[in-house]
Design a protein around this motif. Structure first.
Motif: not given
Length: 307
Positions: A111, A115, A122, A126, A260, A304-305
Motif C-alpha cells: 500500500m 502510494d 492513501i 486509511q 488499497t 481502508i477500503n
C-alpha cells in the motif's frame, strides 16, 4: 471492477485451501531444511504448471522476457521463497490465526509503495485504518501468547519475515502489472517460481549443515528428501496448484483494482475464513480477545477500503 473482485475471490479461495494443506503438513517437518525441501518441490510443480499454461495458450515466444520483467520476477521469486518457508515454520510452531493476522500487517508494504511510486494515494482515514490494524495485531499477539505460551524471539523474527516477504511479493505483482506491456501472467509466474526454486536450492546446503549439527547434538534424526516428502505428498501437490492459482489471480486482480482495494480485502477475507477453519478444523479455541482483535481488523478494513 467486478472482474477484479471476482479474480480476488478465486485467489482468496485458493489461498485458504493452501493454508489448510500447509497447516496439516507443517507439523511433520522437523527442521528448516525440511521446509526448504518441501517448498523446492512446490516451486518445481509451479514451474511445470506455468510452462503448461504458457504452452497451451501458444505464448512460448513470451518466455523471451525483457530484463525488466525478469528483474521483477526475481524480486517476486526471492520474496516468495522467503515467504513459503517462513510461513510453514510459523504455522508449525504458532497458532494458525496468529500467522494470518501478521500477514495482514504486511499489506502496509504494497500500500505504501504503491502510494509513493504509482500515486495510488492513501487518505488520512486509511492511515487511521492501518493504525487500527496494528492495534488489532497487538491484541492478536496477546491472544497467541495465551494459546501457545509466550512467543520466542526466533518465532517473532520468523513471523516478521513471513509478513514482510508476503508484502514484497504482493508489491512485485503490482510492479509486473504496471510494467508488463502485454506479457502473460503465466510467464511472470513461471519465472517467479523459477527464481524461488533457485533461491531455495542455494540456501538448502547452509540450513542442512546447521540442522545436521543440531541432530548430532541430540536433536531429531535428519531424514532424506524422499522421507520428508512422502507422508505429505498429496498436500504438497495441492499446495503447489493453489499457490500458482492464488498468485495468478491476485496478479490479475491487480490489473483492475488499486492496492488499497486488493490487499486489505484479500487479507481480511482470509482472516475470516481462517478463523472458521482454525476453530472447526484445527480446534484452536476462539476466545473473547481473539474476537475483539478480529473485529478491529474488520473495522480497519472497512475504513481502508471505503474511504
Amino acid at each position: 471492477m467486478v472482474i477484479g473482485y471476482t479474480f480476488l475471490a478465486i485467489a482468496l479461495f485458493c489461498g485458504v485451501t493452501k493454508g489448510y494443506c500447509g497447516k496439516k503438513s507443517g507439523g511433520t517437518l522437523a527442521y528448516t531444511s525440511d521446509a526448504l525441501i518441501v517448498n523446492t518441490l512446490r516451486m518445481a510443480l509451479c514451474i511445470l504448471i506455468g510452462f503448461i499454461m504458457v504452452a497451451v495458450q501458444g505464448k512460448m515466444s513470451e518466455l523471451l522476457a525483457s530484463p525488466k520483467i525478469l528483474g521483477i520476477a526475481a524480486l517476486s521469486g526471492i520474496s516468495t521463497a522467503a515467504f513459503v518457508v517462513s510461513w510453514l515454520l510459523s504455522v508449525r510452531t504458532g497458532a494458525y490465526m496468529m500467522v494470518d493476522v501478521c500477514l495482514m500487517l504486511g499489506i502496509i508494504i504494497p500500500m505504501v509503495l504503491c502510494d509513493i511510486i504509482y500515486g495510488e494515494n492513501i487518505t488520512l482515514p486509511q492511515w487511521l485504518g492501518i493504525a487500527l490494524l496494528m492495534v488489532a495485531g497487538y491484541i492478536m499477539c496477546t491472544y497467541n501468547s495465551k494459546l501457545k505460551g509466550k512467543m520466542s524471539f526466533s518465532a517473532a523474527v520468523t513471523l516478521f519475515i513471513c509478513a514482510a516477504s508476503n508484502g514484497i511479493t504482493d508489491f512485485s505483482q503490482k510492479m509486473f502489472v504496471k510494467a508488463a506491456s502485454g506479457v502473460d501472467i503465466a510467464v511472470f509466474n513461471l519465472y517467479t517460481y523459477l527464481f524461488a526454486a533457485l533461491t531455495l536450492l542455494i540456501c538448502f546446503p547452509l540450513f542442512r549443515a546447521r540442522d545436521k549439527k543440531t541432530a548430532a547434538s541430540g536433536g531429531a534424526a535428519i531424514q532424506s528428501p524422499v522421507a520428508v516428502v512422502k507422508p505429505i505428498a498429496i498436500y504438497v501437490a495441492i499446495m503447489a496448484v493453489c499457490l500458482f492459482l492464488n498468485s495468478y489471480f491476485k496478479t490479475a486482480a491487480a490489473g483492475h483494482l488499486t492496492a488499497t482495494q486488493i490487499y486489505p480485502i484479500n487479507q481480511g477475507g482470509s482472516l475470516i475464513l481462517s478463523m472458521l477453519m482454525a476453530h472447526f478444523l484445527f480446534k484452536e479455541k476462539i476466545n473473547l480477545r481473539a474476537v475483539i482483535g478480529i473485529a478491529l481488523c474488520l473495522c480497519a478494513l472497512l475504513i481502508i477500503n471505503l474511504t
